[in-house]
Design a protein around this motif. Structure first.
Motif, PDB file in Angstrom:
ATOM      1  N   PRO A  17      -2.474   8.592  -3.456  1.00  0.00           N
ATOM      2  CA  PRO A  17      -2.118   8.106  -4.798  1.00  0.00           C
ATOM      3  C   PRO A  17      -3.274   7.339  -5.426  1.00  0.00           C
ATOM      4  CG  PRO A  17      -0.992   6.820  -3.116  1.00  0.00           C
ATOM      5  CD  PRO A  17      -1.636   7.966  -2.405  1.00  0.00           C
ATOM      6  N   PRO A  18      -3.526   7.515  -6.715  1.00  0.00           N
ATOM      7  CA  PRO A  18      -4.634   6.851  -7.393  1.00  0.00           C
ATOM      8  C   PRO A  18      -4.682   5.328  -7.240  1.00  0.00           C
ATOM      9  CG  PRO A  18      -3.729   8.556  -8.794  1.00  0.00           C
ATOM     10  CD  PRO A  18      -2.814   8.463  -7.613  1.00  0.00           C
ATOM     11  N   PRO A  19      -3.529   4.627  -7.102  1.00  0.00           N
ATOM     12  CA  PRO A  19      -3.634   3.173  -6.945  1.00  0.00           C
ATOM     13  C   PRO A  19      -4.428   2.732  -5.712  1.00  0.00           C
ATOM     14  CG  PRO A  19      -1.411   3.748  -7.600  1.00  0.00           C
ATOM     15  CD  PRO A  19      -2.122   5.040  -7.314  1.00  0.00           C
ATOM     16  N   ILE A  20      -4.520   3.581  -4.675  1.00  0.00           N
ATOM     17  CA  ILE A  20      -5.308   3.188  -3.493  1.00  0.00           C
ATOM     18  C   ILE A  20      -6.784   3.033  -3.860  1.00  0.00           C
ATOM     19  CG2 ILE A  20      -6.120   3.893  -1.213  1.00  0.00           C
ATOM     20  CD1 ILE A  20      -3.385   4.989  -0.615  1.00  0.00           C
ATOM     21  N   PRO A  21      -7.460   4.083  -4.387  1.00  0.00           N
ATOM     22  CA  PRO A  21      -8.853   3.861  -4.773  1.00  0.00           C
ATOM     23  C   PRO A  21      -9.003   2.872  -5.926  1.00  0.00           C
ATOM     24  CG  PRO A  21      -8.121   6.057  -5.441  1.00  0.00           C
ATOM     25  CD  PRO A  21      -7.067   5.508  -4.531  1.00  0.00           C
ATOM     26  N   LYS A  22      -8.019   2.815  -6.803  1.00  0.00           N
ATOM     27  CA  LYS A  22      -8.099   1.870  -7.918  1.00  0.00           C
ATOM     28  C   LYS A  22      -8.250   0.435  -7.398  1.00  0.00           C
ATOM     29  CE  LYS A  22      -5.275  -0.040 -11.673  1.00  0.00           C
ATOM     30  NZ  LYS A  22      -3.991   0.079 -12.421  1.00  0.00           N
ATOM     31  N   PHE A  23      -7.389   0.036  -6.469  1.00  0.00           N
ATOM     32  CA  PHE A  23      -7.434  -1.330  -5.943  1.00  0.00           C
ATOM     33  C   PHE A  23      -8.682  -1.559  -5.094  1.00  0.00           C
ATOM     34  CE2 PHE A  23      -3.089  -1.653  -7.304  1.00  0.00           C
ATOM     35  CZ  PHE A  23      -2.874  -3.012  -7.490  1.00  0.00           C
ATOM     36  N   LEU A  24      -9.026  -0.603  -4.242  1.00  0.00           N
ATOM     37  CA  LEU A  24     -10.156  -0.807  -3.333  1.00  0.00           C
ATOM     38  C   LEU A  24     -11.481  -0.846  -4.089  1.00  0.00           C
ATOM     39  CD1 LEU A  24      -9.056   1.434  -0.326  1.00  0.00           C
ATOM     40  CD2 LEU A  24      -9.083  -1.064  -0.441  1.00  0.00           C
ATOM     41  N   VAL A  37       2.930  14.365   9.408  1.00  0.00           N
ATOM     42  CA  VAL A  37       2.266  13.131   8.974  1.00  0.00           C
ATOM     43  C   VAL A  37       3.120  12.434   7.929  1.00  0.00           C
ATOM     44  CG1 VAL A  37       0.186  12.125   7.970  1.00  0.00           C
ATOM     45  CG2 VAL A  37       0.012  14.163   9.409  1.00  0.00           C
ATOM     46  N   ASP A  38       3.752  11.335   8.292  1.00  0.00           N
ATOM     47  CA  ASP A  38       4.528  10.582   7.313  1.00  0.00           C
ATOM     48  C   ASP A  38       4.051   9.136   7.188  1.00  0.00           C
ATOM     49  OD1 ASP A  38       5.385   9.670   9.732  1.00  0.00           O
ATOM     50  OD2 ASP A  38       7.464  10.350   9.528  1.00  0.00           O
ATOM     51  N   ILE A  91       3.905   7.455   3.676  1.00  0.00           N
ATOM     52  CA  ILE A  91       3.597   8.484   2.702  1.00  0.00           C
ATOM     53  C   ILE A  91       4.884   8.888   1.996  1.00  0.00           C
ATOM     54  CG2 ILE A  91       2.681  10.800   2.351  1.00  0.00           C
ATOM     55  CD1 ILE A  91       0.998  10.417   4.839  1.00  0.00           C
ATOM     56  N   GLY A  92       4.939   8.652   0.709  1.00  0.00           N
ATOM     57  CA  GLY A  92       6.159   8.914  -0.038  1.00  0.00           C
ATOM     58  C   GLY A  92       6.275  10.316  -0.573  1.00  0.00           C
ATOM     59  N   TYR A  93       5.217  11.129  -0.426  1.00  0.00           N
ATOM     60  CA  TYR A  93       5.239  12.468  -0.993  1.00  0.00           C
ATOM     61  C   TYR A  93       5.670  13.462   0.073  1.00  0.00           C
ATOM     62  CZ  TYR A  93       1.945  10.075  -4.097  1.00  0.00           C
ATOM     63  OH  TYR A  93       1.342   9.180  -4.929  1.00  0.00           O
ATOM     64  N   LYS A  94       6.783  14.114  -0.115  1.00  0.00           N
ATOM     65  CA  LYS A  94       7.282  15.039   0.893  1.00  0.00           C
ATOM     66  C   LYS A  94       6.316  16.192   1.136  1.00  0.00           C
ATOM     67  CE  LYS A  94      10.055  17.765  -2.383  1.00  0.00           C
ATOM     68  NZ  LYS A  94      11.405  18.239  -2.728  1.00  0.00           N
ATOM     69  N   TRP A 136       0.804  -1.217   0.000  1.00  0.00           N
ATOM     70  CA  TRP A 136       0.000   0.000   0.000  1.00  0.00           C
ATOM     71  C   TRP A 136       0.842   1.275   0.000  1.00  0.00           C
ATOM     72  CZ3 TRP A 136      -4.882  -0.525  -1.286  1.00  0.00           C
ATOM     73  CH2 TRP A 136      -5.518  -1.754  -1.046  1.00  0.00           C
ATOM     74  N   ASP A 137       2.164   1.175   0.114  1.00  0.00           N
ATOM     75  CA  ASP A 137       3.000   2.381   0.062  1.00  0.00           C
ATOM     76  C   ASP A 137       2.949   3.030  -1.321  1.00  0.00           C
ATOM     77  OD1 ASP A 137       3.719   1.893   2.651  1.00  0.00           O
ATOM     78  OD2 ASP A 137       5.754   1.210   2.184  1.00  0.00           O
ATOM     79  N   PHE A 138       2.868   2.210  -2.377  1.00  0.00           N
ATOM     80  CA  PHE A 138       2.876   2.700  -3.756  1.00  0.00           C
ATOM     81  C   PHE A 138       3.972   3.748  -3.942  1.00  0.00           C
ATOM     82  CE2 PHE A 138      -1.603   1.292  -3.255  1.00  0.00           C
ATOM     83  CZ  PHE A 138      -1.576   0.290  -4.202  1.00  0.00           C
ATOM     84  N   SER A 139       5.154   3.398  -3.477  1.00  0.00           N
ATOM     85  CA  SER A 139       6.279   4.339  -3.532  1.00  0.00           C
ATOM     86  C   SER A 139       6.747   4.608  -4.957  1.00  0.00           C
ATOM     87  CB  SER A 139       7.457   3.798  -2.711  1.00  0.00           C
ATOM     88  OG  SER A 139       7.819   2.502  -3.148  1.00  0.00           O
ATOM     89  N   ASP A 140       6.316   3.784  -5.914  1.00  0.00           N
ATOM     90  CA  ASP A 140       6.720   3.989  -7.307  1.00  0.00           C
ATOM     91  C   ASP A 140       5.805   4.967  -8.025  1.00  0.00           C
ATOM     92  OD1 ASP A 140       4.550   2.269  -7.195  1.00  0.00           O
ATOM     93  OD2 ASP A 140       5.119   1.178  -9.005  1.00  0.00           O
TER      94      ASP A 140
END
Length: 423
Positions: free
Chosen positions: A38-45, A412-413, A402-405, A13-17
């Motif tokens: 990141p869009p992959p979260i709602p995409k998968f759920l 919140v990280d 959360i990979g976005y600085k 679930w990090d979707f760091s890529d």
């Protein structure tokens, strides 16, 4: 249920890529907004927890990531957000998708028209200095010809803009503003306005973290940035990304009708604590990322939008936000936390009301590290409230980095993905 949990456990679930910089032509990457997931979260759920034509609802819809991913998978959507500026952006991008499906060359035609128009109407520069001092409205105003100040007044934009943009950048923005307001064709109007608001932060002279704009910290120096170039770049990205989106929709959904799907969906500017516009037990999936206590001031991030498109309630709206960052330094921490819980309890009551039985309620939520909430586990306490007060069953919980600085505001990280099921 066992197979579902096993599948959920297999996802990283990090979707760091994934980042908007690596996927610049994703429709979700067009417009800037703070703390988007990141869009992959709602995409998968959405894929795992719904079937085609199931209704997906995001009560804190933000930039519309859930909406875009629901459309991709042929799911009607309900969208809600308190922020009128981001609601307008979501309406515009959805209109662009709808109109482009009816007229495949809409954006190519628009881009060509605007390129020709802007090249033929190059704005004359007023200032020889690429950089000059900001802060003093009196000094800056002396650089402005009276006709330009009168033009700003006639257009209805705020004169405060002279404190945020170099005069030549602002002169270009005013011409783009007129262009974005001139066409009555709904598809072109929506695309132009979407592209216009997408560049307001990019060409602003305040180059610090976006919270400088949120907190009304005007730039010390005003530097020229080419608004025409930025606008045409966004139009080009929008043209390519919408074309790619439409191709993907057809490949993934066969004979599904995009226009019909959008027309049976709803975008609402409203309060997640009071959603009377949504019928009882009408929703198949609630998927949302509610405000993290004391982490963000979403409406104030739209300060530049408000200077071009003034909203009468702009100064009052931040006070209606749930858990706003403005409370982060308050000494009366218990009052801040209790108000947040009361607001979230009202929201969760609405979520329970509109969700069908046996359907899922997904929260993506983090915890800030402000002084006002020290000693509180807001995620754990909210989870307990949802179970005890509203009878949901928690079926899954995991933590993600959360990979976005730029999302790490308020410390919140990490955040939690929690899935509840309505009994």
């Amino acid at each position: 249920m066992t197979n579902l949990i096993q599948t959920l456990n297999q996802v990283n679930w990090d979707f760091s890529d994934y980042s908007s910089q690596r996927f610049p032509l994703d429709v979700n990457s067009m417009s800037w907004y703070p703390a988007t997931f990141p869009p992959p979260i709602p995409k998968f759920l959405i894929a795992l927890l719904t079937a085609p034509q199931n209704i997906v609802f995001d009560p804190f819809g933000g930039s519309g990531t859930t909406v875009i991913e629901a459309i991709k998978q042929n799911r009607p959507f309900l969208y809600n957000d308190l922020n009128p500026f981001v609601v307008d952006e979501v309406r515009n991008i959805v209109r662009v998708l709808r109109e482009s499906s009816l007229r495949p060359y809409l954006l190519q035609t628009l881009k060509k028209q605007d390129e020709e128009y802007l090249s033929a109407n190059v704005v004359k520069g007023f200032c020889k200095e690429e950089i000059y001092k900001g802060k003093s409205a009196e000094v800056i105003r002396e650089k402005y010809p009276q006709k330009m100040l009168e033009k700003m007044k006639s257009l209805g934009v705020s004169e405060e803009l002279i404190l945020w943009y170099h005069i030549d950048t602002l002169n270009e923005l005013l011409q783009l503003y007129e262009l974005a307001s001139s066409d009555q064709d709904i598809g072109m109007l929506s695309a132009r306005k979407y592209a216009f608001v997408s560049i307001l932060k990019e060409v602003c002279s305040q180059r610090g973290h976006f919270t400088y704009i949120t907190d009304n910290c005007r730039p010390a120096n005003l530097r020229y940035y080419n608004a025409f170039s930025a606008y045409l770049s966004i139009l080009n990205r929008l043209t390519i990304s919408v074309d790619d989106f439409l191709r993907q929709f057809v490949v993934s959904n066969g004979e599904a009708n995009l226009v019909r799907l959008i027309d049976q969906s709803t975008i609402c500017c409203g309060d997640a604590r009071k959603m009377s516009w949504v019928d009882n037990q009408s929703v198949d999936l609630i998927l949302t990322s509610p405000p993290y206590l004391c982490a963000q001031d979403y409406i104030k991030t739209m300060r530049l939008n408000n200077l071009f498109f003034p909203n009468e309630g702009f100064d009052k709206l931040p006070g209606q936000e749930i858990g706003s960052r403005a409370n982060r330094k308050r000494k009366n921490g218990p009052e801040v936390v209790n108000k947040f819980y009361d607001d979230m309890r009202a929201f969760c009551g609405e979520a329970e009301r509109v969700l069908k039985k046996n359907k899922f309620f997904c929260l993506i939520i983090g915890q800030g590290k402000a002084k006002a909430i020290e000693g509180h586990d807001t995620i754990g306490e909210l989870s307990t409230m949802i179970i005890q007060d509203f009878g949901f069953q928690k079926i899954y919980e995991t933590s993600r980095t959360i990979g976005y600085k730029w999302n790490r505001l308020g410390g919140v990280d990490h955040e939690k993905i929690i899935i509840f099921q309505k009994k």
